[in-house]
Design an enzyme around this catalytic site. Structure first.
Site, short mmCIF file in Angstrom:
data_model
loop_
_atom_site.label_atom_id
_atom_site.label_comp_id
_atom_site.label_asym_id
_atom_site.label_seq_id
_atom_site.Cartn_x
_atom_site.Cartn_y
_atom_site.Cartn_z
N CYS A 169 0.88 -1.17 0.00
CA CYS A 169 0.00 0.00 0.00
C CYS A 169 0.92 1.23 0.00
O CYS A 169 2.11 1.11 -0.28
CB CYS A 169 -0.99 -0.02 1.17
SG CYS A 169 -0.27 0.11 2.82
N HIS B 234 13.79 -15.64 11.91
CA HIS B 234 13.35 -15.67 13.30
C HIS B 234 11.83 -15.79 13.48
O HIS B 234 11.38 -16.35 14.47
CB HIS B 234 13.80 -14.39 14.02
CG HIS B 234 15.28 -14.33 14.23
ND1 HIS B 234 15.89 -13.38 15.02
CD2 HIS B 234 16.29 -15.12 13.76
CE1 HIS B 234 17.20 -13.57 15.02
NE2 HIS B 234 17.47 -14.62 14.26
C1 RB5 Z 1 -3.99 5.38 0.99
O1 RB5 Z 1 -4.00 6.76 0.76
C2 RB5 Z 1 -3.07 5.06 2.14
O2 RB5 Z 1 -3.66 5.42 3.34
C3 RB5 Z 1 -2.72 3.59 2.14
O3 RB5 Z 1 -2.12 3.25 0.93
C4 RB5 Z 1 -1.78 3.12 3.21
O4 RB5 Z 1 -0.65 3.90 3.30
C5 RB5 Z 1 -2.41 2.86 4.52
O5 RB5 Z 1 -1.78 2.39 5.47
#
Ligand code: RB5
Length: 147
Positions: free
Chosen positions: A65, A98
């Site tokens: 993400c 680990h």
């Molecule tokens: C999305 O904007 C962002 O919040 C997501 O990709 C991530 O970083 C969340 O933890």
């Protein structure tokens, strides 16, 4: 190796690049999405990738993400998942040696594309050390900690 991959919009492009890299190396990737840079919610993709790993359908999982944080937290909600957020290769090695991590999460906004590939290579190649680490991993797996 069969690898589950997932990302939100923040990790979409990085997922695509890493998927191509891993497939070129001979791995099989099961991609749970997302499929564009349109805004989505990361828990869905962390959960779907984690379920593929926890069920045994995939051996490992890699989720991406923006920061690597949210999608990894989501993945860890699935029983049997040990997902480590990793930003450099040494931690990728340690989470295997680990913690017997079966998933990693990475941040597309915090590390570069070459680093993502290097981390994935280490994560997929490094073995679990076993020994004293077995009881620690088992304690995480077997116990439920009430709030
Ligand atoms: C999305 O904007 C962002 O919040 C997501 O990709 C991530 O970083 C969340 O933890």
């Amino acid at each position: 190796m069969k690898i589950a991959m997932g990302a939100d919009h923040g990790g979409f492009r990085r997922k695509e690049a890493l998927k191509a890299y891993l497939e070129e190396k001979g791995h099989t990737v099961v991609d749970v999405g997302t499929d564009s840079t349109e805004s989505v919610d990361y828990p869905e993709f962390g959960k779907k990738a984690a379920q593929l790993v926890a069920s045994g359908e995939c051996e490992r999982g890699i989720v991406i993400c923006g920061s690597g944080i949210g999608i990894g937290i989501a993945a860890n909600k699935v029983k049997g998942i040990r997902c480590a957020m990793v930003s450099e290769p040494y931690s990728a090695a340690l989470c295997r040696r680990h913690n017997d991590a079966n998933m990693i999460s990475m941040g597309a906004r915090t590390i570069g594309g070459d680093m993502t590939k290097e981390i994935a290579d280490v994560f997929l190649e490094e073995p679990f050390e076993g020994g004293r680490h077995i009881r620690r991993v088992e304690a995480i797996e077997e116990e439920v900690w009430e709030k």
